[in-house]
Design a protein around this motif. Sequence first.
Motif, PDB file in Angstrom:
ATOM      1  N   GLN A  77       0.832  -1.201   0.000  1.00  0.00           N
ATOM      2  CA  GLN A  77       0.000   0.000   0.000  1.00  0.00           C
ATOM      3  C   GLN A  77       0.866   1.250   0.000  1.00  0.00           C
ATOM      4  OE1 GLN A  77      -3.990   0.213   1.794  1.00  0.00           O
ATOM      5  NE2 GLN A  77      -3.280  -1.459   3.100  1.00  0.00           N
ATOM      6  N   MET A  78       1.960   1.231   0.754  1.00  0.00           N
ATOM      7  CA  MET A  78       2.871   2.379   0.751  1.00  0.00           C
ATOM      8  C   MET A  78       3.548   2.518  -0.606  1.00  0.00           C
ATOM      9  SD  MET A  78       4.537   2.391   4.588  1.00  0.00           S
ATOM     10  CE  MET A  78       5.514   0.907   4.329  1.00  0.00           C
ATOM     11  N   ALA A  79       3.865   1.397  -1.250  1.00  0.00           N
ATOM     12  CA  ALA A  79       4.478   1.456  -2.574  1.00  0.00           C
ATOM     13  C   ALA A  79       3.512   2.055  -3.593  1.00  0.00           C
ATOM     14  CB  ALA A  79       4.901   0.051  -3.007  1.00  0.00           C
ATOM     15  N   ILE A  80       2.230   1.706  -3.482  1.00  0.00           N
ATOM     16  CA  ILE A  80       1.233   2.306  -4.379  1.00  0.00           C
ATOM     17  C   ILE A  80       1.119   3.801  -4.105  1.00  0.00           C
ATOM     18  CG2 ILE A  80      -1.223   2.331  -4.960  1.00  0.00           C
ATOM     19  CD1 ILE A  80      -1.202  -0.722  -4.428  1.00  0.00           C
ATOM     20  N   GLY A  81       1.235   4.188  -2.835  1.00  0.00           N
ATOM     21  CA  GLY A  81       1.279   5.610  -2.499  1.00  0.00           C
ATOM     22  C   GLY A  81       2.463   6.294  -3.159  1.00  0.00           C
ATOM     23  N   ALA A  82       3.592   5.579  -3.225  1.00  0.00           N
ATOM     24  CA  ALA A  82       4.776   6.141  -3.884  1.00  0.00           C
ATOM     25  C   ALA A  82       4.532   6.322  -5.379  1.00  0.00           C
ATOM     26  CB  ALA A  82       5.984   5.236  -3.645  1.00  0.00           C
ATOM     27  N   LEU A  83       3.785   5.410  -5.997  1.00  0.00           N
ATOM     28  CA  LEU A  83       3.437   5.573  -7.416  1.00  0.00           C
ATOM     29  C   LEU A  83       2.619   6.845  -7.618  1.00  0.00           C
ATOM     30  CD1 LEU A  83       2.406   1.920  -8.464  1.00  0.00           C
ATOM     31  CD2 LEU A  83       4.606   3.057  -8.816  1.00  0.00           C
ATOM     32  N   HIS A  84       1.692   7.107  -6.692  1.00  0.00           N
ATOM     33  CA  HIS A  84       0.893   8.342  -6.777  1.00  0.00           C
ATOM     34  C   HIS A  84       1.790   9.568  -6.641  1.00  0.00           C
ATOM     35  CE1 HIS A  84      -3.019   6.514  -7.007  1.00  0.00           C
ATOM     36  NE2 HIS A  84      -2.849   5.838  -5.873  1.00  0.00           N
ATOM     37  N   GLY A 120       5.322  14.407 -11.684  1.00  0.00           N
ATOM     38  CA  GLY A 120       5.593  14.367 -13.118  1.00  0.00           C
ATOM     39  C   GLY A 120       6.664  13.372 -13.503  1.00  0.00           C
ATOM     40  N   LEU A 121       6.908  12.370 -12.650  1.00  0.00           N
ATOM     41  CA  LEU A 121       7.930  11.358 -12.923  1.00  0.00           C
ATOM     42  C   LEU A 121       7.279  10.114 -13.510  1.00  0.00           C
ATOM     43  CD1 LEU A 121      10.024  11.624  -9.618  1.00  0.00           C
ATOM     44  CD2 LEU A 121      10.466  12.748 -11.818  1.00  0.00           C
ATOM     45  N   ALA A 122       7.943   9.513 -14.469  1.00  0.00           N
ATOM     46  CA  ALA A 122       7.455   8.274 -15.074  1.00  0.00           C
ATOM     47  C   ALA A 122       8.077   7.091 -14.355  1.00  0.00           C
ATOM     48  CB  ALA A 122       7.811   8.232 -16.554  1.00  0.00           C
ATOM     49  N   VAL A 123       7.246   6.106 -14.044  1.00  0.00           N
ATOM     50  CA  VAL A 123       7.714   4.868 -13.418  1.00  0.00           C
ATOM     51  C   VAL A 123       7.632   3.768 -14.476  1.00  0.00           C
ATOM     52  CG1 VAL A 123       7.239   3.158 -11.610  1.00  0.00           C
ATOM     53  CG2 VAL A 123       6.873   5.599 -11.139  1.00  0.00           C
ATOM     54  N   PRO A 124       8.741   3.062 -14.735  1.00  0.00           N
ATOM     55  CA  PRO A 124       9.993   3.051 -13.978  1.00  0.00           C
ATOM     56  C   PRO A 124      11.113   3.892 -14.583  1.00  0.00           C
ATOM     57  CG  PRO A 124       9.935   1.162 -15.402  1.00  0.00           C
ATOM     58  CD  PRO A 124       8.669   1.922 -15.661  1.00  0.00           C
ATOM     59  N   ARG A 162      12.162  -2.428 -14.118  1.00  0.00           N
ATOM     60  CA  ARG A 162      12.528  -3.332 -15.194  1.00  0.00           C
ATOM     61  C   ARG A 162      13.900  -2.939 -15.722  1.00  0.00           C
ATOM     62  NH1 ARG A 162       8.478  -0.409 -18.466  1.00  0.00           N
ATOM     63  NH2 ARG A 162       9.592   1.051 -19.837  1.00  0.00           N
ATOM     64  N   SER A 163      14.529  -3.851 -16.424  1.00  0.00           N
ATOM     65  CA  SER A 163      15.858  -3.613 -16.974  1.00  0.00           C
ATOM     66  C   SER A 163      15.815  -2.412 -17.889  1.00  0.00           C
ATOM     67  CB  SER A 163      16.326  -4.841 -17.759  1.00  0.00           C
ATOM     68  OG  SER A 163      17.608  -4.621 -18.294  1.00  0.00           O
ATOM     69  N   GLY A 164      16.805  -1.535 -17.722  1.00  0.00           N
ATOM     70  CA  GLY A 164      16.894  -0.337 -18.538  1.00  0.00           C
ATOM     71  C   GLY A 164      16.140   0.835 -17.954  1.00  0.00           C
ATOM     72  N   ALA A 165      15.664   0.684 -16.691  1.00  0.00           N
ATOM     73  CA  ALA A 165      14.921   1.779 -16.060  1.00  0.00           C
ATOM     74  C   ALA A 165      15.793   2.997 -15.884  1.00  0.00           C
ATOM     75  CB  ALA A 165      14.372   1.329 -14.713  1.00  0.00           C
TER      76      ALA A 165
END
Length: 367
Positions: free
Chosen positions: A277-284, A290-294, A364-367
Amino acid sequence: MFSFTLDATPPRRSATCPLTQNGYFVNIRELARRSGVSTATVSRALNDRAEVSEATRERIRRLATELGYAPNEPARTLVRRRSDTIGLVWDSGQEAQGLHNPFLLGLLSAVRTALSEADYHLMLLTTPAPEDPEGTHLQAVRRHNLEGVIVLTTPPDDRFLRLLAASTVPCAGIDTAFTGPRTVRVSSDNAAGAEAAVEHLYALGHRRIATITGPLHLPPAAERLAGYRRACARLGLGVPEAYVAEGDFFLASGQAAARRLLEVAERPTAIFAAGDQMAIGALHAAADAGLAVPRDLAVVGFDDIDAASLVRPALTTVAQDQRALGEAAVAALRGLLDAEPGAGAQPAQARIVPTRLVIRGSSRSGA
């Protein structure tokens, strides 16, 4: 203290006798009357005693099935001095939040299933009121004649837990560190899981890896932080103080912690969060910045809750085996129940369940 029972057993273990089609309860006297035998004969037949002929036993059992008879559990408990019921203690400080924690709910379901397969009932024990001196978990165990207790993620300094652990009641704690004459701990390999997450991010080329911890008074959070630090040290990665942000295992805290991490002068390129849940918060938080994951920020969680595979990008995470945890807790508790209590008894060995890394789109590789 308020408690209620979750029926974790097959229908034959029902605590009440169902109504017949005529609207009255079927009891052993009714079976005796309809069978034309004594109540003692009915009891012997239902309990497979040798004194009853096979024909009589089958006739009584067939009638019991037809009428929907089920044994009276309170009476059986008095006679056998066993309740076949296990208590479950939820984190006394976070019960309301815990009901919204998908991992804990899944773990509760796993425990319930494992107890059902072992033919036990489950009684959930809620937090005692502070002003109720008789409302301790220990009092509830004695009042309901519980055979043992399973404890879920309760802080080790909880005073009710200390009383319980100090008693002779068999206790198995999942992600709970406690000691007592008849206690055993069951947990996932939290530290190894965290190390695997850091090693994965390092292999992708990340050298600035931050972490969002859970509440550090809880053993899983402390162990995952220790695993993170150990992996960083082994890989030669520095861990600035600003790279460690504490959360509470819920989404909002993960989002807030990630925002703080993303404001650090030398921004981390990856975040390992000690809970999904905290990781999903980090995605938000990454999206808000304005950062793209990954591409701009890799994120790894811990638990592998259902939502981990549903968010976009899907979350890389350290999976815990909930069913294995439930089965290990029940097996450990049964080991304590089978062991003779006494001064010569050896402390039960902790049971550690392996974790595994599940790689998805948030790294993922190349992030």
